[in-house]
Design a protein around this motif. Structure first.
Motif, PDB file in Angstrom:
ATOM      1  N   ILE A 218       0.834  -1.206   0.000  1.00 52.58           N
ATOM      2  CA  ILE A 218       0.000   0.000   0.000  1.00 52.58           C
ATOM      3  C   ILE A 218       0.868   1.255   0.000  1.00 52.58           C
ATOM      4  N   SER A 219       0.439   2.245  -0.790  1.00 56.15           N
ATOM      5  CA  SER A 219       1.070   3.568  -0.783  1.00 56.15           C
ATOM      6  C   SER A 219       0.026   4.593  -0.365  1.00 56.15           C
ATOM      7  N   GLY A 220       0.321   5.367   0.668  1.00 51.92           N
ATOM      8  CA  GLY A 220      -0.643   6.336   1.181  1.00 51.92           C
ATOM      9  C   GLY A 220      -1.078   7.353   0.141  1.00 51.92           C
ATOM     10  N   ALA A 221      -0.193   7.661  -0.824  1.00 52.10           N
ATOM     11  CA  ALA A 221      -0.525   8.655  -1.850  1.00 52.10           C
ATOM     12  C   ALA A 221      -1.713   8.219  -2.700  1.00 52.10           C
ATOM     13  N   ASN A 222      -1.944   6.929  -2.801  1.00 47.96           N
ATOM     14  CA  ASN A 222      -3.052   6.439  -3.624  1.00 47.96           C
ATOM     15  C   ASN A 222      -4.416   6.754  -3.029  1.00 47.96           C
ATOM     16  N   TYR A 223      -4.459   7.109  -1.745  1.00 43.01           N
ATOM     17  CA  TYR A 223      -5.737   7.434  -1.098  1.00 43.01           C
ATOM     18  C   TYR A 223      -6.116   8.912  -1.249  1.00 43.01           C
ATOM     19  N   ASP A 224      -5.297   9.684  -1.935  1.00 46.40           N
ATOM     20  CA  ASP A 224      -5.546  11.121  -2.065  1.00 46.40           C
ATOM     21  C   ASP A 224      -6.023  11.452  -3.473  1.00 46.40           C
ATOM     22  N   PRO A 225      -7.268  11.931  -3.653  1.00 44.97           N
ATOM     23  CA  PRO A 225      -8.273  12.196  -2.620  1.00 44.97           C
ATOM     24  C   PRO A 225      -9.056  10.920  -2.270  1.00 44.97           C
ATOM     25  N   PHE A 226      -9.448  10.803  -1.008  1.00 44.70           N
ATOM     26  CA  PHE A 226     -10.205   9.624  -0.596  1.00 44.70           C
ATOM     27  C   PHE A 226     -11.603   9.640  -1.198  1.00 44.70           C
ATOM     28  N   VAL A 227     -12.223  10.840  -1.248  1.00 46.81           N
ATOM     29  CA  VAL A 227     -13.526  11.002  -1.914  1.00 46.81           C
ATOM     30  C   VAL A 227     -13.292  11.933  -3.102  1.00 46.81           C
ATOM     31  N   PRO A 228     -13.101  11.389  -4.316  1.00 49.71           N
ATOM     32  CA  PRO A 228     -12.833  12.234  -5.483  1.00 49.71           C
ATOM     33  C   PRO A 228     -13.983  13.200  -5.759  1.00 49.71           C
ATOM     34  N   PRO A 229     -13.696  14.341  -6.398  1.00 44.93           N
ATOM     35  CA  PRO A 229     -14.744  15.323  -6.698  1.00 44.93           C
ATOM     36  C   PRO A 229     -15.858  14.722  -7.547  1.00 44.93           C
ATOM     37  N   SER A 230     -17.069  15.185  -7.298  1.00 40.90           N
ATOM     38  CA  SER A 230     -18.239  14.682  -8.015  1.00 40.90           C
ATOM     39  C   SER A 230     -18.187  15.070  -9.489  1.00 40.90           C
ATOM     40  N   ARG A 231     -18.671  14.158 -10.326  1.00 42.96           N
ATOM     41  CA  ARG A 231     -18.767  14.469 -11.751  1.00 42.96           C
ATOM     42  C   ARG A 231     -20.021  13.798 -12.311  1.00 42.96           C
ATOM     43  N   PRO A 242     -31.220   5.216 -13.990  1.00 48.02           N
ATOM     44  CA  PRO A 242     -31.864   4.833 -12.722  1.00 48.02           C
ATOM     45  C   PRO A 242     -33.287   5.354 -12.664  1.00 48.02           C
ATOM     46  N   LEU A 243     -34.192   4.577 -12.076  1.00 46.74           N
ATOM     47  CA  LEU A 243     -35.586   4.982 -11.983  1.00 46.74           C
ATOM     48  C   LEU A 243     -35.727   6.305 -11.237  1.00 46.74           C
ATOM     49  N   ALA A 244     -34.897   6.521 -10.210  1.00 42.62           N
ATOM     50  CA  ALA A 244     -34.969   7.764  -9.437  1.00 42.62           C
ATOM     51  C   ALA A 244     -34.714   8.978 -10.326  1.00 42.62           C
ATOM     52  N   GLN A 245     -33.807   8.815 -11.311  1.00 45.68           N
ATOM     53  CA  GLN A 245     -33.523   9.921 -12.220  1.00 45.68           C
ATOM     54  C   GLN A 245     -34.738  10.234 -13.085  1.00 45.68           C
ATOM     55  N   LEU A 246     -35.406   9.202 -13.592  1.00 47.26           N
ATOM     56  CA  LEU A 246     -36.571   9.412 -14.445  1.00 47.26           C
ATOM     57  C   LEU A 246     -37.746   9.983 -13.650  1.00 47.26           C
ATOM     58  N   PRO A 252     -27.730  12.077 -12.039  1.00 45.23           N
ATOM     59  CA  PRO A 252     -26.894  11.242 -11.178  1.00 45.23           C
ATOM     60  C   PRO A 252     -25.422  11.563 -11.389  1.00 45.23           C
ATOM     61  N   SER A 253     -24.632  11.323 -10.353  1.00 48.35           N
ATOM     62  CA  SER A 253     -23.212  11.630 -10.454  1.00 48.35           C
ATOM     63  C   SER A 253     -22.384  10.463  -9.947  1.00 48.35           C
ATOM     64  N   ASN A 254     -21.164  10.374 -10.480  1.00 47.49           N
ATOM     65  CA  ASN A 254     -20.177   9.451  -9.948  1.00 47.49           C
ATOM     66  C   ASN A 254     -19.235  10.226  -9.037  1.00 47.49           C
ATOM     67  N   PHE A 255     -18.622   9.504  -8.119  1.00 53.65           N
ATOM     68  CA  PHE A 255     -17.710  10.093  -7.160  1.00 53.65           C
ATOM     69  C   PHE A 255     -18.455  11.117  -6.273  1.00 53.65           C
ATOM     70  N   GLY A 256     -17.737  11.786  -5.404  1.00 54.33           N
ATOM     71  CA  GLY A 256     -18.401  12.655  -4.453  1.00 54.33           C
ATOM     72  C   GLY A 256     -19.248  11.836  -3.475  1.00 54.33           C
ATOM     73  N   VAL A 257     -19.980  12.536  -2.618  1.00 56.94           N
ATOM     74  CA  VAL A 257     -20.807  11.859  -1.606  1.00 56.94           C
ATOM     75  C   VAL A 257     -21.927  11.060  -2.255  1.00 56.94           C
ATOM     76  N   MET A 258     -22.602  11.627  -3.264  1.00 52.86           N
ATOM     77  CA  MET A 258     -23.692  10.898  -3.926  1.00 52.86           C
ATOM     78  C   MET A 258     -23.163   9.694  -4.698  1.00 52.86           C
TER      79      MET A 258
END
Length: 508
Positions: A218-231, A242-246, A252-258
């Motif tokens: 393991i390399s600690g640098a690989n965890y940065d950022p732990f939560v990548p920016p949303s896109r 997804p049905l929720a989108q319709l 919908p987004s990938n990465f980020g909290v959602m």
């Protein structure tokens, strides 16, 4: 009024499609000689079953794939979120399984709390879920074995290698696997549990070896950022969205909290199966104590292993450089550790064997319980006089799944399995609340805490994950349910043993 001899304790809704089957009657039906299953399982056996079905190839593939495409290193949090949803459901399953220790799992629980038609719907749903799940796993196992055979210089004829890459063929290996496992299940639960214990021991050893070896890379640098920016997700329109989108119109987004919660809806597939422990309640020596331990214990072990593997794989290699086909094996290769790549492939192939067996086990028990109640032909509800297993249901379903796995492609079946499982979670959680109100007198060796809060949280979490599945998955699910309604009204409603008893009481 006595309940020891099957006299209904609660006479409400004893006629019509929503007639309920009392817990006392459910237990009494298990004592009929021709329908009695042999009790041979312990809490350890059940925990092994749970771990055996949950830990499969997904731990080596899904962790890296979701990290790269949806959550980054925060995929560990997605597994925790999915684990929490399962834990809420598991608490509800544990109460029901200790109160109604009868084969059938969510089907039996629904019959005692919601009524016959809801029970039929959930049973019909479970049969599809477990059959497709087993077929998908068998095809995946076949792919691993073909790869190993190719490496050894042995090549199966193209026509017997299955349907893939535009070529239609029969998957001989997948079909044979299902038939062999069917035979083992017919020969007894104890034999099945011993085979499963050996397989689970091998694959958990492989997983632990991978975690320990990977921890040193393991390399600690690989965890940065732990939560990548949303896109925003690419594409995403039509029935594939997804049905929720319709329904709600959000993007919908990938990465980020959602992105973490979106990933949780996908990695939830990796947890499918812990609820199968409840289907074996009738074959457990002390179900009131051991089934809750088996359900909760196996879920805790699997969640820890998933989180550990996801932390290791995202620490070994930057999330955006992970491969999507075999991320963990390829990460070891990139770090000049090809030996572990081979170990991972071996562990995945061995692990899928137990997954397939336990899915078959769960499906046959649900089918057996529905047959014993008359909702499906009763010819399938006889237990083997020597082995004490539901051999007719096991053989019939094994043959069907073997044929399906021989001709199927795994591309779009997984999400249909997801929605079926989540639907079962919703039904069980609602059933806990209803049975608490209608039968507060029932002895409950395990009680779901904070009722109705925990069951309602389970319903909300399961529905949210369902809404994150594609609309086309909902459409396929609706078609299967419509077929199920047809079977119930054409056959099950008239042949129901509960309905027959009700009509006899009215005439008498």
């Amino acid at each position: 009024m006595s309940t020891q001899h099957g006299t209904p304790h609660d006479s409400r809704r004893q006629s019509g499609m929503f007639r309920t089957k009392t817990v006392e009657q459910s237990i009494l039906d298990t004592e009929e000689p021709e329908h009695t299953l042999k009790k041979s399982l312990s809490a350890l056996d059940l925990t092994v079953f749970g771990v055996g079905v949950v830990i499969g190839t997904g731990i080596f593939v899904l962790t890296g794939k979701i990290a790269k495409e949806q959550a980054g290193p925060a995929v560990a949090l997605a597994f925790v979120a999915a684990g929490v949803v399962c834990a809420l459901a598991a608490l509800c399953y544990a109460e029901f399984a200790s109160t109604v220790p009868v084969a059938g799992s969510a089907y039996t629980f629904a019959y005692a709390s919601l009524g016959e038609l809801p029970a039929w719907i959930i049973g019909w749903d479970l049969i599809l879920e477990l059959a497709l799940g087993c077929a998908v796993v068998a095809v995946g196992w076949s792919g691993y074995i073909r790869s190993l055979l190719d490496s050894a210089g042995w090549h199966l004829p193209v026509g017997l290698s299955g349907t893939h890459e535009g070529h239609f063929g029969f998957d001989l290996l997948a079909c044979v696997l299902v038939l062999v496992l069917t035979g083992i299940l017919v020969l007894g639960m104890k034999l099945s549990s011993r085979v499963t214990a050996v397989v689970v021991g091998i694959k958990v050893t492989v997983v632990l070896l991978v975690i320990i070896a990977g921890a040193f890379l393991i390399s600690g640098a690989n965890y940065d950022p732990f939560v990548p920016p949303s896109r925003p997700t690419a594409g995403g329109g039509g029935l594939g969205a997804p049905l929720a989108q319709l329904l709600f119109g959000f993007t919908p987004s990938n990465f980020g909290v959602m992105g973490i919660f979106g990933a949780a809806a996908v990695v939830f597939f990796a947890f499918i199966g812990f609820d199968i422990v409840a289907t074996a309640a009738e074959e457990t020596r002390n179900p009131q104590r051991d089934v809750p331990r088996g359900i909760l214990g196996s879920l805790a072990i699997c969640t820890l292993l998933y989180v550990a593997v996801s932390v290791v794989v995202t620490g070994m290699q930057k999330y955006d450089r992970l491969s999507t086909d075999a991320p963990l094996a390829d990460a070891f290769k990139d770090l000049d550790q090809p030996y572990f790549a081979g170990v991972i492939s071996f562990g995945a192939a061995v692990g899928l064997t137990s997954v397939c067996m336990i899915l078959l086990l769960g499906q046959s028990r649900v089918f057996f319980a529905m047959s014993r109640d008359g909702l499906l032909p009763r010819v399938f509800s006889r237990a083997h006089p020597r082995y004490g297993t539901p051999y007719r249901a096991t053989i019939a379903l094994g043959v069907v799944v073997a044929v399906v796995s021989g001709f199927t492609s795994i591309d779009e079946l997984a999400e249909l399995v997801n929605i079926g499982t989540l639907f079962a979670f919703v039904v069980v959680a609602i059933g806990v609340i209803l049975l608490r109100r209608s039968r507060p007198d029932l002895p409950r060796s395990f009680r779901t805490p904070f009722v109705p809060v925990v069951p309602l949280l389970s319903v909300a979490a399961s529905l949210w994950l369902m809404l994150n599945l594609p609309a086309e998955t909902w459409a396929r699910f609706a078609v299967w349910m419509v077929v199920g309604f047809g079977v119930y009204f054409l056959y099950g409603r008239e042949h129901s043993r509960l309905g027959i008893r009700s009509r006899q009481r009215e005439k008498g």
